[in-house]
Design a protein around this motif. Sequence first.
Motif, PDB file in Angstrom:
ATOM      1  N   PRO A   1      68.791  23.486 -15.590  1.00  0.00           N
ATOM      2  CA  PRO A   1      68.957  22.436 -14.575  1.00  0.00           C
ATOM      3  C   PRO A   1      70.043  22.758 -13.545  1.00  0.00           C
ATOM      4  O   PRO A   1      70.013  22.245 -12.431  1.00  0.00           O
ATOM      5  N   ARG A   2      71.014  23.637 -13.890  1.00  0.00           N
ATOM      6  CA  ARG A   2      72.079  23.925 -12.919  1.00  0.00           C
ATOM      7  C   ARG A   2      71.771  25.148 -12.054  1.00  0.00           C
ATOM      8  O   ARG A   2      72.596  25.543 -11.224  1.00  0.00           O
ATOM      9  N   ALA A   3      70.593  25.772 -12.255  1.00  0.00           N
ATOM     10  CA  ALA A   3      70.216  26.924 -11.424  1.00  0.00           C
ATOM     11  C   ALA A   3      70.200  26.525  -9.948  1.00  0.00           C
ATOM     12  O   ALA A   3      70.604  27.295  -9.067  1.00  0.00           O
ATOM     13  N   VAL A   4      69.762  25.317  -9.668  1.00  0.00           N
ATOM     14  CA  VAL A   4      69.717  24.782  -8.296  1.00  0.00           C
ATOM     15  C   VAL A   4      71.106  24.818  -7.658  1.00  0.00           C
ATOM     16  O   VAL A   4      71.275  25.262  -6.517  1.00  0.00           O
ATOM     17  N   ASP A   5      72.115  24.372  -8.409  1.00  0.00           N
ATOM     18  CA  ASP A   5      73.478  24.313  -7.867  1.00  0.00           C
ATOM     19  C   ASP A   5      74.017  25.711  -7.580  1.00  0.00           C
ATOM     20  O   ASP A   5      74.621  25.962  -6.533  1.00  0.00           O
ATOM     21  N   VAL A   6      73.784  26.629  -8.518  1.00  0.00           N
ATOM     22  CA  VAL A   6      74.295  28.000  -8.346  1.00  0.00           C
ATOM     23  C   VAL A   6      73.693  28.621  -7.087  1.00  0.00           C
ATOM     24  O   VAL A   6      74.407  29.178  -6.249  1.00  0.00           O
ATOM     25  N   LEU A   7      72.372  28.506  -6.953  1.00  0.00           N
ATOM     26  CA  LEU A   7      71.704  29.164  -5.818  1.00  0.00           C
ATOM     27  C   LEU A   7      72.062  28.513  -4.498  1.00  0.00           C
ATOM     28  O   LEU A   7      72.257  29.193  -3.493  1.00  0.00           O
ATOM     29  N   SER A   8      72.137  27.192  -4.469  1.00  0.00           N
ATOM     30  CA  SER A   8      72.413  26.548  -3.172  1.00  0.00           C
ATOM     31  C   SER A   8      73.834  26.886  -2.709  1.00  0.00           C
ATOM     32  O   SER A   8      74.067  27.081  -1.519  1.00  0.00           O
ATOM     33  N   GLU A   9      74.767  27.017  -3.648  1.00  0.00           N
ATOM     34  CA  GLU A   9      76.134  27.388  -3.248  1.00  0.00           C
ATOM     35  C   GLU A   9      76.196  28.833  -2.766  1.00  0.00           C
ATOM     36  O   GLU A   9      76.983  29.167  -1.882  1.00  0.00           O
ATOM     37  N   LEU A  10      75.373  29.692  -3.362  1.00  0.00           N
ATOM     38  CA  LEU A  10      75.421  31.118  -2.995  1.00  0.00           C
ATOM     39  C   LEU A  10      74.693  31.400  -1.681  1.00  0.00           C
ATOM     40  O   LEU A  10      74.969  32.386  -1.018  1.00  0.00           O
ATOM     41  N   SER A  11      73.722  30.546  -1.336  1.00  0.00           N
ATOM     42  CA  SER A  11      72.907  30.849  -0.155  1.00  0.00           C
ATOM     43  C   SER A  11      73.152  29.865   0.983  1.00  0.00           C
ATOM     44  O   SER A  11      72.556  30.004   2.051  1.00  0.00           O
ATOM     45  N   TYR A  12      74.013  28.875   0.749  1.00  0.00           N
ATOM     46  CA  TYR A  12      74.248  27.840   1.763  1.00  0.00           C
ATOM     47  C   TYR A  12      72.932  27.246   2.254  1.00  0.00           C
ATOM     48  O   TYR A  12      72.742  27.008   3.432  1.00  0.00           O
ATOM     49  N   ALA A  13      71.986  27.082   1.325  1.00  0.00           N
ATOM     50  CA  ALA A  13      70.695  26.488   1.697  1.00  0.00           C
ATOM     51  C   ALA A  13      70.357  25.438   0.647  1.00  0.00           C
ATOM     52  O   ALA A  13      70.658  25.625  -0.532  1.00  0.00           O
ATOM     53  N   PRO A  14      69.751  24.315   1.070  1.00  0.00           N
ATOM     54  CA  PRO A  14      69.383  23.298   0.075  1.00  0.00           C
ATOM     55  C   PRO A  14      68.252  23.820  -0.814  1.00  0.00           C
ATOM     56  O   PRO A  14      67.277  24.382  -0.316  1.00  0.00           O
ATOM     57  N   MET A  15      68.389  23.678  -2.140  1.00  0.00           N
ATOM     58  CA  MET A  15      67.382  24.209  -3.059  1.00  0.00           C
ATOM     59  C   MET A  15      66.712  23.090  -3.856  1.00  0.00           C
ATOM     60  O   MET A  15      65.998  23.368  -4.815  1.00  0.00           O
ATOM     61  N   THR A  16      66.947  21.852  -3.470  1.00  0.00           N
ATOM     62  CA  THR A  16      66.368  20.745  -4.234  1.00  0.00           C
ATOM     63  C   THR A  16      64.851  20.709  -4.040  1.00  0.00           C
ATOM     64  O   THR A  16      64.317  21.352  -3.128  1.00  0.00           O
ATOM     65  N   ALA A  17      64.179  19.921  -4.887  1.00  0.00           N
ATOM     66  CA  ALA A  17      62.711  19.939  -4.935  1.00  0.00           C
ATOM     67  C   ALA A  17      62.062  19.639  -3.585  1.00  0.00           C
ATOM     68  O   ALA A  17      61.036  20.221  -3.237  1.00  0.00           O
ATOM     69  N   GLU A  18      62.683  18.739  -2.776  1.00  0.00           N
ATOM     70  CA  GLU A  18      62.023  18.444  -1.482  1.00  0.00           C
ATOM     71  C   GLU A  18      62.138  19.616  -0.506  1.00  0.00           C
ATOM     72  O   GLU A  18      61.288  19.792   0.362  1.00  0.00           O
ATOM     73  N   HIS A  19      63.203  20.421  -0.637  1.00  0.00           N
ATOM     74  CA  HIS A  19      63.349  21.579   0.252  1.00  0.00           C
ATOM     75  C   HIS A  19      62.713  22.844  -0.340  1.00  0.00           C
ATOM     76  O   HIS A  19      62.315  23.737   0.392  1.00  0.00           O
ATOM     77  N   PHE A  20      62.678  22.911  -1.651  1.00  0.00           N
ATOM     78  CA  PHE A  20      62.166  24.118  -2.316  1.00  0.00           C
ATOM     79  C   PHE A  20      61.291  23.660  -3.496  1.00  0.00           C
ATOM     80  O   PHE A  20      61.727  23.624  -4.636  1.00  0.00           O
ATOM     81  N   PRO A  21      60.041  23.289  -3.195  1.00  0.00           N
ATOM     82  CA  PRO A  21      59.200  22.718  -4.252  1.00  0.00           C
ATOM     83  C   PRO A  21      58.864  23.751  -5.333  1.00  0.00           C
ATOM     84  O   PRO A  21      59.110  24.936  -5.176  1.00  0.00           O
ATOM     85  N   SER A  22      58.277  23.264  -6.398  1.00  0.00           N
ATOM     86  CA  SER A  22      57.852  24.145  -7.486  1.00  0.00           C
ATOM     87  C   SER A  22      56.789  25.127  -6.983  1.00  0.00           C
ATOM     88  O   SER A  22      56.026  24.814  -6.062  1.00  0.00           O
ATOM     89  N   LEU A  23      56.728  26.319  -7.575  1.00  0.00           N
ATOM     90  CA  LEU A  23      55.765  27.364  -7.187  1.00  0.00           C
ATOM     91  C   LEU A  23      55.851  27.667  -5.693  1.00  0.00           C
ATOM     92  O   LEU A  23      54.842  27.650  -4.973  1.00  0.00           O
ATOM     93  N   PHE A  24      57.063  27.956  -5.261  1.00  0.00           N
ATOM     94  CA  PHE A  24      57.305  28.252  -3.851  1.00  0.00           C
ATOM     95  C   PHE A  24      58.047  29.592  -3.799  1.00  0.00           C
ATOM     96  O   PHE A  24      58.723  29.968  -4.743  1.00  0.00           O
ATOM     97  N   CYS A  25      57.901  30.300  -2.685  1.00  0.00           N
ATOM     98  CA  CYS A  25      58.576  31.599  -2.559  1.00  0.00           C
ATOM     99  C   CYS A  25      59.102  31.748  -1.147  1.00  0.00           C
ATOM    100  O   CYS A  25      58.373  31.500  -0.191  1.00  0.00           O
ATOM    101  N   LYS A  26      60.404  32.118  -1.027  1.00  0.00           N
ATOM    102  CA  LYS A  26      60.849  32.451   0.322  1.00  0.00           C
ATOM    103  C   LYS A  26      61.969  33.475   0.281  1.00  0.00           C
ATOM    104  O   LYS A  26      62.693  33.595  -0.709  1.00  0.00           O
ATOM    105  N   GLU A  27      62.049  34.253   1.370  1.00  0.00           N
ATOM    106  CA  GLU A  27      63.108  35.259   1.444  1.00  0.00           C
ATOM    107  C   GLU A  27      64.396  34.581   1.863  1.00  0.00           C
ATOM    108  O   GLU A  27      64.418  33.781   2.797  1.00  0.00           O
ATOM    109  N   MET A  28      65.492  34.914   1.161  1.00  0.00           N
ATOM    110  CA  MET A  28      66.773  34.269   1.447  1.00  0.00           C
ATOM    111  C   MET A  28      67.874  35.306   1.340  1.00  0.00           C
ATOM    112  O   MET A  28      67.663  36.409   0.846  1.00  0.00           O
TER     113      MET A  28
END
Length: 882
Positions: free
Chosen positions: A632-659
């Motif tokens: 559950p905390r994977a979202v927090d780690v990634l959003s802090e490292l990439s300065y991008a929102p990673m929550t479900a509305e911004h990064f839904p399940s089964l989604f892929c993007k270059e960051m």
Amino acid sequence: AAGMFLRLLSDIQWRAAHPKWRRMTSSQRSTSTTAEPHPVSLPAQAQVVICGGGIMGTSVAYHLSKMGWNDIVLLEQGRLAAGTTRFCAGIVSTARPVSIERKMAHYSNKLYQQLEQETGVQTGYMKTGSISLAQTQDRLISLKRIASSLNVMGIPCEIISPKKVVQLHPLINIHDLVGAMYVPEDALVSSANVSLALATAASRNGVQIHERTSVSHVTVQKGRVTGVETDRGRIQCEYFVNCAGQWAYELGHSGEEPVHIPLHACEHFYLLTHPLKEPLSSSLPTIVDPDGRIYIRNWQGGILSGGFEKNPKPLFTEGRNQLEIQNLQEDWDHFGPLLGALLRRMPGLEALQIMQLVNCPESFTPDMRCIMGESPTAQGYFVLAGMNSAGISYGGGAGKYLAEWMVNGYPSENVWPLDLKRFGTLQSSRTFLRHRVMEVMPLMCDLKVPRWDFQTGRQLRTSPLYDRLDAQGARWMEKHGFERVKYFVPPGKDLLDLDHSKTFYKPDWFDIVGSEVKCCKEAVSVIDMSSFTKFEISSTGDQALESLQYLFSNDLDVPVGHVVHTGMLNEKGGYENDCSIARLSKRSFFMISPTDQQVHCWAWLKKRLPDDSNLVMEDVTWKYTALNLIGPRAVDVLSELSYAPMTAEHFPSLFCKEMSVGYANGIRVMSITHTGEPGFVLYIPIEYALHVYNEVMNMGQKYGIRNAGYYALRSLRIEKFFAFWGQDLDAFTTPMECGREFQVKLEKGMQFLGQEALLEQKQNGVYKRFTMFILEDHDTDMDLWPWWGEPIFRNGRYVGKTTSSAYSYTLERHVCLGFVHHFDEKTGEELVVTTDFINQGEYEIDIAGQRFQAKAKLYPFSSLFTQRRRKDEVELSGYQRE
């Protein structure tokens, strides 16, 4: 030796009955390797050319001719059955650890039983039975596991006491035994004569057999076999079968397009004695004493005894000058320990006269399983070799499966464990093979508890993070040559103790994996999954999409950035591969498959993708390191490292993007974890791997991050009822049978491979169902653990086997996954399996002969159940790792 005399006698009888043969070969039967005149010239062309006249080559010829193919030429460089087959000990044993091997041996036994009647050639078939001895409780457990499997196959088998052993074989010393396994239908044959009988039948069906004819190389054009060059001219052909035994490796490498057949010969010793004063009865059972590393059978009133020593002698097979295997040098010093074991087991033999010590080469493979199937690089080039000294047991069944494969395009059973494509080029290094077979040969007798690992040929393919993970206590296993982490030993644990935790019971790593699983569920864990196979498929136009839509069962025409979980099915609707495909752009796709799919999947797609220069497929496995962030905390780690929102509305399940992650750009992030838990997989260009890993670990400290391994992954995916290819799914399992109809585009009116088979199943129902079992009365601490392959009973009747299992730390129970069939009680025929049939049964799982009650489910537990926490709560500070 008398055996040689018999061998020659059968030769003479057989040839006298075949005038065609007398024309074909010179009457002089010298054993020199000089060529003799050939009265009959080779045909200019044939449908099939088989190289090798031992048990494998003759079995393939026999079964192909039975299936209606008879434009076949079998070539043998020396004489028929004069290679390893001639020296084979002639023991037909069904007591094998792998399911497909048991099936092959069972078929072979039935075939040899009627071969003499069919051909008129004496095969020396004698049903003696076999007794496998256990000197330890662990060995007895392994025999009980095999016995459970044999019994449900309908092969009579029982676990017996040492006293019963003496009743069956009075000369055996039983003072150190704890039990044994008796298989009454195992048999003895003269292996050379079985070969000659198979050749006789094939010859009657039109197969041409030419002795003293050497194959120099196979010609391949545009990826297809076109012909064979021999020392007597060229034969054009569509199919070539390499049954060259210990020379198969050499022959595979002789062409312009090498076919890698990883096997290596070792010397194999056995002893022949003169008849005893009271000659042994010909019906005495064969004795297998794995803890003593020996086998003992009767031989013309005396005994034949050989074994698998701890220090084998590999033979280099460079140069094929020795056409027929002469008896190699006797080496009594080397045979000493095996002779000692024999005299301890049969003390009455002290005064026995020894006739000779036979030393002959046997071929062994890197994983102790034989090699069969079609080359991934040359269509029409088939292989059957590397029998690990079980050639006569497997000969009939292996020849049958390979013949079916050639004629029908697939065999009648799942032979993936034996498929040549389970190996890559990396396993065919000479040094690797020499070292590995020195480990493999002793392993034939060593006790193999679940999850043991090879020690040789390691650290071959590694992630860039290998040293970092190793320094943090990683314990490694290997898959397809790639090192993968099992779990991490925390500081202060006794490492030696863990490395020796080989057991059928609760393993020492239980609590370690439990804390890794807990971290995945409550905080965040990192698993290095770089070994997964990764392909990129792209095109200039729509070619990639159009081709993939036909070859994959799910709809890939999704918006760019979406990930699709899909099967790659065969004509029967079975899974050739189970993978995730991300659409990177309109015209390019990124495909993630299991580690051992690298060769198989590439060959499957290459064969079926259109030959179009605008369509490109590239294997990029080595280009990317994959880090799986689970929890559950994977979202927090990634959003802090990439300065991008990673929550479900911004990064839904089964989604892929270059960051960008940290300083590194171009990282493919996918919201998928292969476990059913929340999280992401990062596909990182390898030069950034160390940087990204360090950043993730540093940033994750405050969230309780820790490393985890594949054992934690297995526990998570099994409790979530996730099927994995190669364990649960195979070429004989369809999406309809494992609850994956939702991953198939049946309603969309699109053509795809396997569609007709699935439509038929949708209409008529399925004959097996993937089911989840929770063990009810099983004591994790005291009882034997389930692993895979355990028989499943419904209302007391056998209905199927487990395919994988793990302890669920959430449910605090063992979970087994497996397939349930429905057999008619009177006729035994398969019936449709309905949901009611599954839900209304009382189930038991058989672990080494002991049955445990189990609850069957067709769907994973709801999240309501998963709120239960382990009793021994671990403080969050327990996650902090130096």
